[in-house]
Each structure stands twice: as structure tokens, then as C-alpha cells.
Design an enzyme around this catalytic site. Structure first.
Site, mmCIF file in Angstrom:
data_model
loop_
_atom_site.group_PDB
_atom_site.id
_atom_site.type_symbol
_atom_site.label_atom_id
_atom_site.label_comp_id
_atom_site.label_asym_id
_atom_site.label_seq_id
_atom_site.Cartn_x
_atom_site.Cartn_y
_atom_site.Cartn_z
ATOM 1 N N LYS A 272 -0.883 -7.092 -0.302
ATOM 2 C CA LYS A 272 -1.773 -6.544 0.291
ATOM 3 C C LYS A 272 -2.876 -6.263 -0.676
ATOM 4 C CE LYS A 272 0.860 -4.871 4.256
ATOM 5 N NZ LYS A 272 1.486 -3.684 4.830
ATOM 6 N N SER B 162 2.756 -1.417 9.920
ATOM 7 C CA SER B 162 1.606 -1.002 8.852
ATOM 8 C C SER B 162 0.256 -0.749 9.288
ATOM 9 C CB SER B 162 1.604 -1.984 7.777
ATOM 10 O OG SER B 162 1.543 -3.122 8.128
#
Length: 817
Positions: free
Chosen positions: A752, A709
Site C-alpha cells: 500500500k 482496511s
């Protein structure tokens, strides 16, 4: 190994279908064609292998074997003994026979009065079957004799000596070993003869004996026999040790019996014997009748009570049996009438105990509403998944309070023994039921709320798999007849309301996860932490430190300062720990009499908690080209991650540091390749890559990092470095990149984004295909951030970089950054 004198062995033969005879010369026996010199009459055996040099009696049971033996006797010819592959085959064909056997002389043929036929055979040498011959009432085959090599060398002599020593040690451990066999082993000087002798008397399967018979190389044969003999030698040693220990135990039991009888006599003389025991038995019998056990369990309990009554009170098993009965009595067997569920009251309790968590509370209220409308139905197993400190355990306590049930908690973290779930068997002193029944006993009710805490931390060891044991516990279709190993009787768990907690769902085995309904608990934003601290944590710590609300007061700015500067977590556990020492400082002043009430201001935190532990590094880290802010997922919530890139003179190498995992390294290489492929569109000189080394570093190098990511952040950092434009200080990003420039979806979006909001960022760049996760993001975090959904890296660069300066890009200069 077995004694040398053996009973008659069974070796049956079957008769093949009649076939036309073929003349091979004058037939010396009427009706039997002549048998060539290079052929042998075969006798098939079911479970017997004859070795060269050994003599064995054999019982013949089938007509083909009898005819073969009689013909061989009349012709004065040897026979071949061949093992059939399957002992159950009644009429074997050539394909059912092994191809290696033993040529043997028939020393004697005997017919018993009962009509059975016996022969005594002496093995001569190994033979290999080349071809079966037709036309005989028994098996006849052309054979190839395998000569036995008597050549000796150091390797063979060493193996011979080792095998002899092993055999003698085994013979010493066997009872009533014949002296002739010991002498034969001691006097053996031929390696093939000793090997065949030991193999013939070893207690091994016919298949293993056939395997040895088919080993023609003497060194390999000696090694194989030595290997089998070593195993049996170890078994005999252990058997001898067990036998010795058993004898010692029996002697000890006899001594204990005498002492118990003496003690019983003394107790009777003192008046302390049977009367006290009788009273205890009567009390247990009364409790069993009052426990309202199921009929099967009550019958079993009364049987155990009768056994206890016959047992001497001083016996070692007396206390074990008494403890077992006490467990049966104290378990809540009766079904209690459940308190009515008030959904409105449950909503009030959940709101009183927890701030936020709107979706979670709604699902819990739905769960309670269905349970109210259908009390007898099987309720689903809820599993709260979220980072530490977000209130998973306290939610279970609130559910128990809202439903009027008892609450019990079972910690599963680190459990690696199946007996911790199913209980220990009553085979030793100290055995107990598993944690499930122990929790129900503590709660005192079958209709309790049982929280299985940290279910993702289950271990697995040689004692079994606890996760597999939980499959029955958490299955509404099976747990009505749960059987604990200690109790040995079924116990109904269907009335228990099970609630599980976990930090990471991926660590829960698939079959176990399939039995639960997953409810995600996200991390808290700064505003939510502030409300939780103001409503719950401060009040709780005031009580813990003996203060009142008038003696100590926090300003709103102080609480925000503690959250922002002294904690960095998804939950509020560390926040409460920081509030504690703050109030302890106030308590000391109040106790000393230097103050009666204190209003804690942000400037007071340095004295009470020390210097700030965390600061907003985003603006400082992104003040130069080549630094991008990424978003990472961790087991305890989301976090921000800085990607730093710099250029130094070199030969085009890519340097990666920061303890990156394999997947993250591949993401960096993909980002570098993508930058090179778009050099022209970015306005970069391709020769720049040939004269420079690119170094990518991820700070916090002591912490392992992995995952795809960070690909978007790495690409952005490289582009920022090479074209000389800084990344916006209030922007963070996440996403995987492909070599085509696509931004691919990643996981952990909710965690996140919450971390980005907590770090004070204003914009997050996310993969466009992750828009499905938008609804899972807490509303407080959504209101704080601007979302950019990117499909290609060009959209990321446009949204992330500051506008181009009027001066030429410094990345085009040959000097290093």
C-alpha cells in the site's frame, strides 16, 4: 443374487453358563424344564438369516445349538433362528443377539458319519424377542409373533411389479440360473412372500439381510430390497460389458499374434529381423553400463532390457519398454563435482542483473555462502513472493549463473493432476515421468537450479492433489529417495537447488508453505522503475528491435513520463511493453531512411503510444468535501482507492454502491455509527441524520472490493462531508476502525505504501500498531512519504482534513450535498 441351490450354511450356537433351572410345569425331556407356550427355543447363527417361507439346510457346530435342535425335535416344537451381532463371538450372551428373528420348523435332523449335525429348517414368520428365560442349557425366550399383512393397494402392487421385473432381469444375467427359481419369482403374487424370497437368495451381507428382516412395513421392505437389487443389477450389467470387451480383446490379440508371426517371417526373409534388433539391444546395454546408475537401478534396467530382448519388435509394448529404458539412461545419475561458489562474483552478478532488492540479495548471498561452507548440507527451499513483473524468475536465473549450475524452469500454474509431479504409471502408451524429472533431464545435471514457477496457482482435481505430491519433492529429509511413478525406482533430488515463486502466499497450502523460506519481493517505486528501465529494459528492447544506442535515445523525462502516464503496476513488465512500441516507431523511421538517430522526448509519446492512459486523480477527486483517498491491497500489488460520500434528502438510510463485499459493507456501517456517536463532538445536529440519506460509493464499480482496511477512509469521508472540510489532496489512509474509535492494524502495508508513493502522494496515515511493518517498506518509498501513525480516529481527522474555514460548515444545512 446367488443360485437357489446352496451348500449347507453354518449356524453355530454357544452354551451359556450353567444356571439353576426354574420349574414351569412337568418336563417332557429329562433334565430340561418345561418351556412355556409363548416361548421359543433359540438357535443362534453366525452369518445366516432365515426368512419366512424359505427352506435352508444348516450345520450345527456348537453344543448349545445341537442341544436346542434335539430338544425341539423331541418336543415337536418350532425353534427361533436369531443372528448374533458379531460372528467372531464364540460364546454369545443375550446382549450379543439381535432382537428380531424367524420362527422355523425343523423338517429333518441328520447326523453325518463324521459326527457333524445338520438340520433343514423352514421359516414360518418373524418374531420379536421379549424376554430371555433362565435355567435352560440353551437360549429360550418369550417372543412376540409379528403377523404379515397381506393387504394390497396400488402402491404395494406397483412395488411388487417393479421388484419382480428387477429380479427376473438379474436372473437373466446370472449363469446357470435354476428354472425353479425363475418360476417361483414369476408366479409370486404375494408381496411379502416375494420380498422374503428375493432377500433370502440375494448376495448381500448378513447385516443387510438382518436389516430387511427387521423391516415390518411391507412398503419400506419392498423399497429397501429394490434399492439393493438395483445396485447389484448395475454391477452385473457392468460385469457383462467387461466380459464382452475382454472376449473381443482376446480375439484381437490372437489376430495380432498371427500377423506378428507373419511379419517376423517376412522380415527374416528380407534380412531385416533379428540383426537390427540385436544391434539395438547391444547399444542399450552399453549405455546402461555407462550411465553410472546406482546398483538397484542398474539391476532393474538390465531386467527390463532382458524383457525387451524377448519381446517381438512389432509388439505394442516394445516401444513403451524401449522408451522407458531411454529415460533411465538419459537421466543424470552420476554426481558431478560442483563448481566452487565465489560469493563476491555472485554479488557482482546479482547487482548486474537486478537493481535494488537489497534485502533479497543479501538473503541470497547468505544462502550461497552457507552452501559454499557446507556443500553436503541440505539447503533450504527458497520461495520468492511478490506481484508480477518484479523479477522473481530472473532472480532464479541469476542464482544459477552465480553458482555455475544449469537452470531449468517448471511451470506449475494450472497443474491439477498429481501425475504431473509424480509421473504416470506405465500402464498405457504415452506415459511419461513427472515434470520434476523432465526438468532434470532437460538440465542434464542433478546439481541444477530448478525453479517451480507459480506454485500458488496449483489446482486440485479428481486426479489428486499436486500440492501434496510436492511435499516429498520439497522436503530435504525425504527427496533423496524420490520415487517417480513412471520410473518405479528412487531418484536422489537432494542435490537440486529448488526455488519457488508465487504472487500470493495465502494460496499456498500450509504444509507446503512450512517447507519453504519465504522471501518477499515488494513492488517498485517510480525511481526504481526508472533505474531498471534505464539500465536493463531500454538496452534489451534496443537489441530486440535491431537498434543501437546511437540510433535511439530516451531522455530521463521521457522514461518518467512513460512510467507515470502509461503504466500502473507493481513490477516493470508493462513498462517494458510500452518501451517496445516506442522503439519500433524509431526503427521504422531508421529503416525508411527518414532519420539516422532519434532522441525521444515526452512530447513524442502521444504520437508513439497514444493519449495518456493514467493521470493523477487525487487532487481532482479530493477537491470537494466527502471524498477520501484510501489504500488497497491487490494480488498484483498495492493501489489507491477513492471513497466518495454524499448527502441527499431522505429518512436516515445508508446507501452503499461500488460492488462492495460483506466485510467492506460492515466497515461502512461501523463508520456511520461512529460518526453518529460523535455527532456532538463534531458539531453536528443529530436531527441531520433523520432528514438525510447518506450515500457511500467506491468508484470502479465493476471490480469487486472487500476487506476491513477501508474503514478509516470511510469514516474520514463521512466526517469531511458532514462538517464541510475537504480531505488533503496529498494524503491517503488505511486501517480498520472499531466502534470505540480505535484504528486497528491491517495487512499489506508495504504494498500500500509503495502504491501511495507511486501515485505521487505526500502523506500516509497508518494504524499505530502497524509500525512493526515500517522496516519492510522500501527505503525509496519511505523517503518520499510522511508517515502518521494513528491510534484513534480523532488523530486521523486532525491529520487528514484541511483546516476549518471561517464560514459555517455546509454539512449543517438541510440541503443535500
Amino acid at each position: 443374487m446367488m443360485p437357489y441351490e446352496q451348500d449347507l450354511r453354518m449356524a453355530d450356537a454357544a452354551t451359556p453358563p450353567a444356571q439353576p433351572a426354574t420349574a414351569a410345569g412337568p418336563a417332557p425331556v429329562e433334565g430340561v424344564p418345561a418351556i412355556p407356550e409363548d416361548a421359543l427355543i433359540l438357535i443362534t447363527t453366525r452369518n445366516l438369516v432365515l426368512f419366512p417361507g424359505t427352506v435352508l439346510p444348516i450345520t450345527l457346530g456348537r453344543q448349545r445349538s445341537i442341544a436346542a435342535a434335539q430338544t425341539a425335535i423331541r418336543l415337536n416344537r418350532p425353534v427361533g433362528l436369531v443372528l448374533q451381532r458379531e460372528a467372531a463371538t464364540e460364546d454369545p450372551m443375550p446382549a450379543d443377539l439381535h432382537r428380531v428373528g424367524t420362527e422355523a420348523n425343523l423338517l429333518r435332523y441328520v447326523t453325518s458319519p463324521d459326527g457333524s449335525h445338520h438340520v433343514i429348517c423352514q421359516g414360518e414368520q418373524r418374531v420379536r424377542i421379549v424376554e430371555f428365560l433362565d435355567g435352560y442349557p440353551f437360549f429360550v425366550a418369550r417372543i412376540e409373533r409379528v403377523p404379515e399383512s397381506e393387504d394390497a393397494n396400488k402402491e404395494i402392487d406397483a412395488r411388487l411389479l417393479n421388484l419382480r421385473n428387477q429380479a427376473l432381469e438379474v436372473l437373466q444375467l446370472l449363469p446357470q440360473t435354476p428354472a425353479e427359481l425363475v418360476n417361483a419369482v414369476q408366479g409370486a403374487t404375494s408381496a411379502p412372500a416375494l420380498a422374503d424370497l428375493i432377500a433370502s437368495v440375494m448376495d448381500i451381507t448378513p447385516a443387510e439381510k438382518q436389516e430387511i428382516l427387521e423391516i415390518f412395513d411391507i412398503e419400506r421392505r419392498l423399497d429397501r430390497i429394490s434399492e439393493l437389487l438395483a445396485y447389484r443389477l448395475e454391477v452385473l450389467r457392468l460385469s457383462r460389458q467387461i466380459s464382452d470387451r475382454t472376449k473381443e480383446t482376446m480375439d484381437e490379440r490372437q489376430r495380432e499374434f498371427l500377423l506378428r508371426e507373419q511379419l517376423k517371417t517376412i522380415q527374416n526373409e528380407l534380412g531385416e529381423g533379428e540383426d537390427a534388433k540385436s544391434q539395438e539391444i547391444a547399444e542399450l546395454r552399453q549405455k546402461i553400463e555407462q550411465a553410472k546408475m546406482p546398483e538397484e537401478v542398474e539391476t532393474h534396467a538390465k531386467k527390463e532390457l532382458a524383457r525387451l530382448e524377448r519381446m517381438p519388435e512389432a509388439a505394442g509394448e516394445y516401444s513403451m519398454a524401449r522408451t522407458y529404458l531411454e529415460w533411465l539412461i538419459e537421466l543424470p545419475w552420476a554426481i558431478e563435482s560442483a563448481a566452487p561458489i565465489d560469493v563476491a562474483e555472485a554479488r557482482r552478478i546479482l547487482d548486474e542483473d537486478h537493481y535494488g532488492l537489497r534485502k533479497v540479495k543479501r538473503r541470497i548471498l547468505e544462502f550461497l555462502a552457507i552452501h559454499k561452507l557446507n556443500p553436503g548440507g541440505r539447503s533450504p527451499i527458497l520461495c520468492f513472493v511478490g506481484p508480477p513483473g518484479v523479477g522473481k524468475t530472473s532472480l532464479g536465473q541469476s542464482i544459477a549463473r552465480a553458482t555455475g549450475r544449469k537452470f531449468t524452469r517448471v511451470s506449475l500454474g494450472g497443474t491439477h493432476d498429481e501425475a504431473e509431479i509424480r509421473g504416470h504409471r506405465r500402464t498405457y502408451i504415452g506415459a511419461l515421468p513427472g515434470n520434476i524429472l523432465q526438468g532434470i533431464r532437460r538440465a542434464g545435471s542433478r546439481q541444477c537450479v530448478m525453479m517451480l514457477d507459480e506454485i500458488d496457482k496449483l489446482g486440485r482435481g479428481i486426479q489428486g492433489d499436486p500440492a501434496s505430491a510436492l511435499l516429498e519433492v520439497l522436503d530435504p529429509e525425504q527427496n533423496s529417495t524420490f520415487r517417480d511413478n513412471y520410473l518405479g525406482v528412487p531418484f536422489d533430488l537432494s542435490r537440486v537447488m529448488f526455488i519457488c515463486t508465487a504472487n500470493v502466499i495465502d494460496n499456498i497450502p500450509g504444509p507446503l508453505r512450512d517447507r519453504m523460506e519465504i522471501i518477499d519481493l515488494p513492488g517498485y517505486t517510480e525511481d526504481e522503475k526508472f533505474e531498471i528501465a534505464k539500465r536493463y529494459l531500454v538496452r534489451r528492447q534496443l537489441t530486440a528491435n535491431g537498434l543501437t544506442a546511437e540510433q535511439a535515445e530516451f531522455t530521463d523525462e521521457t522514461l518518467h513520463a512513460i512510467i507515470r502516464d502509461y503504466t500502473r503496476e507493481a513490477g516493470v513488465r508493462q513498462l517494458e511493453r510500452e518501451i517496445g512500441p516506442t522503439l519500433r516507431s524509431v526503427a521504422m523511421k531508421v529503416a525508411e531512411g527518414t532519420a539516422t538517430s532519434v532522441v525521444i522526448a515526452p512530447d513524442d509519446l502521444h504520437e508513439m503510444l497514444g493519449p495518456r492512459r493514467f493521470e493523477n486523480e487525487v487532487a481532482m477527486r479530493t477537491s470537494v468535501p466527502g471524498v477520501a483517498t484510501g489504500l488497497a491491497w491487490t494480488p498484483v500489488g498495492g493501489d489507491i482507492l477513492f471513497i466518495e460520500a454524499t448527502r441527499i434528502p431522505g429518512k436516515g438510510a445508508l446507501i452503499l454502491t461500488g460492488q462492495l463485499g460483506e466485510v467492506m459493507r460492515e466497515s461502512a456501517q461501523a463508520a456511520m455509527s461512529l460518526v453518529k456517536a460523535r455527532a456532538q463532538s463534531l458539531g453536528l445536529d443529530p436531527k441531520l441524520f433523520e432528514s438525510s440519506d447518506i450515500h457511500i460509493h467506491v468508484p470502479a464499480g465493476a471490480i469487486p472490493k472487500d476487506g476491513p482496511s477501508a474503514g478509516v477512509a470511510m469514516f474520514t469521508a463521512l466526517v469531511s462531508l458532514l462538517i464541510g472540510r475537504t480531505v488533503k489532496s496529498d494524503t491517503a489512509m488505511t486501517g480498520e476502525i472499531s466502534l470505540r474509535g480505535l484504528v486497528l492494524p491491517v495487512g499489506g502495508i508495504k504494498e500500500k505504501v509503495v502504491a501511495a508513493a507511486g501515485a505521487g502522494l505526500a502523506t500516509v496515515i497508518l494504524p499505530a500498531r502497524n509500525q512493526r511493518d515500517y522496516e519492510d517498506i522500501p527505503e525509496a518509498a519511505r523517503n518520499k512519504l510522511r508517515f502518521v501513525w494513528a491510534e484513534r480516529v480523532e488523530e486521523v481527522i486532525e491529520a487528514a482534513l484541511e483546516p476549518a474555514a471561517a464560514t459555517p460548515a455546509p454539512a449543517l444545512e438541510p440541503a443535500a450535498q
